[in-house]
Design a protein around this motif. Sequence first.
Motif, PDB file in Angstrom:
ATOM      1  N   GLU A 145       0.821  -1.205   0.000  1.00 21.29           N
ATOM      2  CA  GLU A 145       0.000   0.000   0.000  1.00 21.29           C
ATOM      3  C   GLU A 145       0.860   1.262   0.000  1.00 21.29           C
ATOM      4  N   LYS A 164       1.999   1.772  -3.581  1.00 19.17           N
ATOM      5  CA  LYS A 164       0.903   2.320  -4.394  1.00 19.17           C
ATOM      6  C   LYS A 164       0.723   3.809  -4.118  1.00 19.17           C
ATOM      7  N   PHE A 165       0.760   4.180  -2.846  1.00 16.72           N
ATOM      8  CA  PHE A 165       0.617   5.587  -2.458  1.00 16.72           C
ATOM      9  C   PHE A 165       1.742   6.421  -3.075  1.00 16.72           C
ATOM     10  N   ASP A 207       3.542   5.812  -5.634  1.00 16.14           N
ATOM     11  CA  ASP A 207       3.414   5.853  -7.091  1.00 16.14           C
ATOM     12  C   ASP A 207       2.359   6.870  -7.526  1.00 16.14           C
ATOM     13  N   ARG A 208       1.236   6.891  -6.806  1.00 19.58           N
ATOM     14  CA  ARG A 208       0.165   7.845  -7.139  1.00 19.58           C
ATOM     15  C   ARG A 208       0.609   9.278  -6.941  1.00 19.58           C
ATOM     16  N   HIS A 209       1.443   9.508  -5.940  1.00 21.61           N
ATOM     17  CA  HIS A 209       1.769  10.879  -5.545  1.00 21.61           C
ATOM     18  C   HIS A 209       3.176  11.303  -5.964  1.00 21.61           C
ATOM     19  N   LYS A 210       3.730  10.607  -6.949  1.00 23.87           N
ATOM     20  CA  LYS A 210       4.964  11.033  -7.616  1.00 23.87           C
ATOM     21  C   LYS A 210       6.164  11.122  -6.683  1.00 23.87           C
ATOM     22  N   THR A 232       2.735  -0.846  -9.731  1.00 29.62           N
ATOM     23  CA  THR A 232       3.102   0.571  -9.876  1.00 29.62           C
ATOM     24  C   THR A 232       3.414   0.866 -11.338  1.00 29.62           C
ATOM     25  N   GLU A 233       3.462   2.163 -11.656  1.00 23.67           N
ATOM     26  CA  GLU A 233       3.713   2.561 -13.038  1.00 23.67           C
ATOM     27  C   GLU A 233       4.852   3.566 -13.181  1.00 23.67           C
ATOM     28  N   HIS A 234       5.156   4.319 -12.128  1.00 24.10           N
ATOM     29  CA  HIS A 234       6.077   5.445 -12.276  1.00 24.10           C
ATOM     30  C   HIS A 234       7.306   5.367 -11.363  1.00 24.10           C
ATOM     31  N   LYS A 282       3.553  13.725   1.982  1.00 23.50           N
ATOM     32  CA  LYS A 282       3.219  14.124   0.610  1.00 23.50           C
ATOM     33  C   LYS A 282       2.974  15.618   0.509  1.00 23.50           C
TER      34      LYS A 282
END
Length: 347
Positions: free
Chosen positions: A25, A28-29, A31-34, A66-68, A339
């Motif tokens: 988790e 994921k967090f 990754d979402r928040h760069k 993840t993607e980034h 973040k």
Amino acid sequence: MEFSLFYFSGDGSTTSSDKYRLLIEGAKFADRHKFAAVWIPERHFDAFGGLYPNPAVTGAAIAMITEHIQIRSGSVVMPLQNPLRVAEEWAVVDNLSQGRVGLSFAPGWHPNDFVLFPEKYTDKKEIMWRDIQVVQQLWQGEAIALTGGNGKSVNISTFPRPLQPQVPIWITSLSDETFIDAGKIGANILTSPLYQSLEEILRKVTLYRQSLAQHGHDPQSGKVAMMIHTFIDNDMDTVRHKVREPFKNYLKTHFDLVVKSAGDLRFSIDPKTMTAQDLDDLLDFSFETYFNGKVLMGTPAYCQAMIDNLRQAGVDEVAALIDFGVEFDWVMKSLDLLKDIKNNIAS
């Protein structure tokens, strides 16, 4: 200043079914928040860090959700590995992640870890530097000459081919010598504030950038990441209340760390003669020592000021170590506040 998440759980002995929940988790967090990266360690034969015996395996899991975000070892203990396997395994992660792998290397330190290769313990640092070069050669598609089972020389290349033409290299560093040697090969730095002051860090970073320049590298190209235990809440008393017992338990699972911290402060400790009360007193003392300046624990304003101090000491990235026993929901709330600090700095 960039921000990443670092994992080094204090208890690998739990039998709970959700022991990797925070890793998943949190990634994921991030990754979402760069965030810049997720760091996963290599640790063997001890509850302290024992959730992570192979960062390539956990890195592959992170790659699929993840993607980034970059996926980094923190660290590959090179003398405990065959460089052929390191190149193979991390090339798989590089492909699964579409080219997001970064590798930090370390020589190892605990003698018990070297039951895997006891003959390598004495020369572990020299082996690390040698085998980093081998991993780089293999990563770039070069063949190396080795001896096969029939005693004959054979040229070996590793597969699959990674997506990145060169893998980003980091060196886990505390001593002057290692900072300088990392600069010689143009590697980045992963370090920690636990055994060094901000003044010492600045001095070592200066040596590192001088070494980069002296060996033909752009002195500003190297990155310095600071692994630091992190927890943020809106009230300092609340922070202390939430982290005190988990962090003391975290220290207790790695008593050598506590002994070293106290030893640095000129205390004489004999673990064989310590009573339960002695141990608790020592843990209390160690917690206060870390809490006051060695960890990123406090209110957003306090942590912002500490991050500013790290930046002035030459640090480029905060690698926030988040899995030291604090309740999951509290950690995720803390990540929201981290973040916000990251976004405020970026703006």
